[in-house]
Design a protein around this motif. Structure first.
Motif, PDB file in Angstrom:
ATOM      1  N   SER A  60       0.741  -1.392  -0.397  1.00 60.69           N
ATOM      2  CA  SER A  60      -0.385  -0.429  -0.049  1.00 60.69           C
ATOM      3  C   SER A  60       0.782   1.026  -0.233  1.00 60.69           C
ATOM      4  O   SER A  60       2.330   1.309   0.552  1.00 60.69           O
ATOM      5  N   GLN A  61      -0.121   2.337  -0.647  1.00 58.30           N
ATOM      6  CA  GLN A  61       1.364   3.801  -0.387  1.00 58.30           C
ATOM      7  C   GLN A  61       1.187   4.357   0.816  1.00 58.30           C
ATOM      8  O   GLN A  61       0.638   5.416   1.088  1.00 58.30           O
ATOM      9  N   THR A  62       2.245   3.808   2.217  1.00 58.96           N
ATOM     10  CA  THR A  62       2.251   3.861   3.666  1.00 58.96           C
ATOM     11  C   THR A  62       3.316   3.572   3.840  1.00 58.96           C
ATOM     12  O   THR A  62       4.341   3.251   3.039  1.00 58.96           O
ATOM     13  N   CYS A  63       3.497   4.606   4.736  1.00 63.66           N
ATOM     14  CA  CYS A  63       5.504   3.832   5.104  1.00 63.66           C
ATOM     15  C   CYS A  63       5.299   3.364   5.983  1.00 63.66           C
ATOM     16  O   CYS A  63       4.556   2.792   6.708  1.00 63.66           O
ATOM     17  N   HIS A  69       0.351   8.056   4.972  1.00 62.24           N
ATOM     18  CA  HIS A  69       0.339   7.264   3.167  1.00 62.24           C
ATOM     19  C   HIS A  69       1.723   8.479   2.549  1.00 62.24           C
ATOM     20  O   HIS A  69       2.249   9.100   3.170  1.00 62.24           O
ATOM     21  N   LEU A  70       1.955   8.070   1.524  1.00 64.92           N
ATOM     22  CA  LEU A  70       3.438   8.219   0.501  1.00 64.92           C
ATOM     23  C   LEU A  70       3.133   8.009   0.241  1.00 64.92           C
ATOM     24  O   LEU A  70       2.848   6.262  -0.729  1.00 64.92           O
ATOM     25  N   SER A  71       4.109   8.421  -1.288  1.00 65.48           N
ATOM     26  CA  SER A  71       4.121   8.231  -2.943  1.00 65.48           C
ATOM     27  C   SER A  71       5.763   7.991  -3.022  1.00 65.48           C
ATOM     28  O   SER A  71       6.526   9.314  -2.252  1.00 65.48           O
ATOM     29  N   VAL A  72       5.899   7.229  -4.092  1.00 66.41           N
ATOM     30  CA  VAL A  72       7.645   8.314  -4.706  1.00 66.41           C
ATOM     31  C   VAL A  72       7.635   9.548  -4.827  1.00 66.41           C
ATOM     32  O   VAL A  72       8.530  10.171  -4.849  1.00 66.41           O
ATOM     33  N   ASP A  73       6.716  10.023  -5.473  1.00 65.97           N
ATOM     34  CA  ASP A  73       6.638  11.382  -5.608  1.00 65.97           C
ATOM     35  C   ASP A  73       6.848  12.265  -4.331  1.00 65.97           C
ATOM     36  O   ASP A  73       6.961  13.604  -4.385  1.00 65.97           O
ATOM     37  N   THR A  74       6.527  11.537  -3.354  1.00 63.47           N
ATOM     38  CA  THR A  74       6.218  12.739  -2.100  1.00 63.47           C
ATOM     39  C   THR A  74       7.432  12.093  -0.863  1.00 63.47           C
ATOM     40  O   THR A  74       7.692  13.191  -0.172  1.00 63.47           O
ATOM     41  N   LEU A  75       8.431  11.358  -1.248  1.00 62.87           N
ATOM     42  CA  LEU A  75       9.710  11.002  -0.913  1.00 62.87           C
ATOM     43  C   LEU A  75      10.375  12.277  -1.122  1.00 62.87           C
ATOM     44  O   LEU A  75      10.473  13.206  -1.596  1.00 62.87           O
ATOM     45  N   ARG A  76      11.627  12.627   0.178  1.00 64.98           N
ATOM     46  CA  ARG A  76      12.187  13.497   0.388  1.00 64.98           C
ATOM     47  C   ARG A  76      13.454  12.917   0.706  1.00 64.98           C
ATOM     48  O   ARG A  76      13.592  11.898   1.022  1.00 64.98           O
ATOM     49  N   ARG A  77      14.291  13.908  -0.220  1.00 64.22           N
ATOM     50  CA  ARG A  77      15.654  14.272   0.177  1.00 64.22           C
ATOM     51  C   ARG A  77      16.699  14.345   1.386  1.00 64.22           C
ATOM     52  O   ARG A  77      16.433  15.794   1.979  1.00 64.22           O
ATOM     53  N   PRO A  78      16.562  13.511   2.735  1.00 63.52           N
ATOM     54  CA  PRO A  78      17.496  14.221   3.821  1.00 63.52           C
ATOM     55  C   PRO A  78      19.349  14.460   3.433  1.00 63.52           C
ATOM     56  O   PRO A  78      19.824  13.770   3.254  1.00 63.52           O
ATOM     57  N   ARG A  79      18.888  15.751   3.153  1.00 62.38           N
ATOM     58  CA  ARG A  79      20.097  16.362   2.550  1.00 62.38           C
ATOM     59  C   ARG A  79      21.664  16.357   3.367  1.00 62.38           C
ATOM     60  O   ARG A  79      22.653  15.809   2.525  1.00 62.38           O
ATOM     61  N   VAL A  80      21.144  17.019   4.859  1.00 63.84           N
ATOM     62  CA  VAL A  80      22.535  16.689   5.915  1.00 63.84           C
ATOM     63  C   VAL A  80      23.195  15.046   5.741  1.00 63.84           C
ATOM     64  O   VAL A  80      24.504  14.942   5.815  1.00 63.84           O
ATOM     65  N   LEU A  81      21.740  14.138   6.069  1.00 62.57           N
ATOM     66  CA  LEU A  81      22.402  12.387   6.148  1.00 62.57           C
ATOM     67  C   LEU A  81      23.184  12.514   5.298  1.00 62.57           C
ATOM     68  O   LEU A  81      23.803  11.850   5.067  1.00 62.57           O
ATOM     69  N   ASN A  82      22.778  12.354   3.329  1.00 70.37           N
ATOM     70  CA  ASN A  82      23.413  12.251   1.972  1.00 70.37           C
ATOM     71  C   ASN A  82      24.705  12.654   2.168  1.00 70.37           C
ATOM     72  O   ASN A  82      25.635  12.026   2.124  1.00 70.37           O
TER      73      ASN A  82
END
Length: 328
Positions: A60-63, A69-82
């Motif tokens: 399902s579209q959940t974390c 609720h989560l989808s590929v489009d709503t994923l965020r980039r963790p800049r500091v961690l990256n």
């Protein structure tokens, strides 16, 4: 170690890093060190991009951690961690092939694309062996049994053949020209041209024979280079042969004092008398007595050359008295 098959898409194996990686840098789906990390919007749960993308496609579209609720489009980039992950030292994908390099994660892809330990296939026909990229040229030109052997005279041969082809083309032109004229002088020239063409064709045939003979000689030299040492494994302390080469007049002979086991034997091949026989003399038994060796020369001959090398008799050229012709 090299990267495992699943690592091509998902996280990095923990054992590949120079130092232990904090557990907060691990993906909660594949449990490896994060690769291209992404997080959910509100609770900032972090996953590998490939892992969470596969999860959202199948489930399902959940974390998977907080069920928001989560989808590929709503994923965020963790800049500091990256940024922190990109500075960690990791070994090469081809470490198990010998690569000793440690690179930052940010530079890993660039290094792997140019790594000299990457596997490649030998391009020689019928080989197909997998070797390291940096060893490719050496393997293909020096080691591979299917490599091309260089012929040092081929350049001159090709030049001669080119000259002959030029003469053929010139003579062909003359033939076409004289065939348009029917007087007696032209007919004579046609005859001369045909004779020249015959001579040129003979020259071309001789060049082909010469190239074939050169190839046979190269093959023989390569075969001789691979012959095992005749004394290998015979004694703990090697004994050298006493060799005498030469003979009387043009009919060459070769003699060799040779250790055979604990016996010292004298071999004589050829000589002033035209013969096929090879004789031996055992210097360990008295009275001394010449004995005829079991093997014979290929034919009665003179004007030949005989070389004895590592207990092998190499019999070269000469006049074949059996068939009354010279041998090359």
């Amino acid at each position: 170690m090299a990267c495992c098959p699943t690592e091509e898409k998902y996280g990095y194996e923990h054992s590949r890093f120079e130092k232990d990686v904090d557990e907060n840098f691990h993906c909660s789906i594949c449990y490896n060190v994060l690769k291209e990390p992404r997080m959910c919007r509100n609770n900032e749960h972090v996953f590998c991009l490939a892992c969470i993308s596969e999860h959202l496609k199948v489930n399902s579209q959940t974390c998977p951690e907080c069920n928001e609720h989560l989808s590929v489009d709503t994923l965020r980039r963790p800049r500091v961690l990256n940024n922190m992950l990109s500075k960690l030292k990791i070994n090469c994908d081809y470490a198990n092939r010998g690569c000793p390099e440690l690179n930052c994660v940010a530079n890993l892809d660039t290094h792997v694309a140019n790594c000299g330990f990457a596997p490649v296939l030998c391009s020689n026909a019928e080989c197909g062996m997998e070797i390291n990229k940096r060893d490719k040229v050496y393997h293909e030109t020096e080691v591979c049994e299917y490599r091309r052997v260089k012929c040092h005279d081929c350049g001159q041969i090709q030049e001669d053949v080119g000259t002959l082809k030029g003469r053929l083309m010139e003579l062909d032109g003359k033939v076409e020209a004289v065939m348009r004229d029917s007087n007696a002088e032209v007919k004579k020239e046609i005859k001369d041209v045909k004779e020249n063409l015959s001579k040129v064709n003979k020259d071309v045939d001789e060049v082909k024979v010469m190239m074939s003979q050169m190839l046979e000689k190269f093959n023989m030299l390569e075969l001789l280079s691979k012959l095992p040492s005749p004394t290998e494994g015979m004694f703990n302390t090697p004994r050298e042969d006493i060799l005498i080469a030469g003979g009387c007049g043009a009919r060459d002979s070769a003699e060799i004092l040779s250790w055979l086991g604990e016996k010292l034997l004298l071999f004589v091949v050829g000589g002033c008398t035209i013969t096929k026989t090879i004789e031996t003399l055992d210097l360990n038994e008295l009275p001394l007595k010449w004995m005829e060796f079991s093997d014979k020369l290929p034919y009665e001959s003179d004007d030949h050359q005989t070389v004895v090398y590592q207990q092998h008799v190499i019999y070269i050229g000469g006049h074949n008295d059996d068939e009354d012709k010279k041998s090359n």
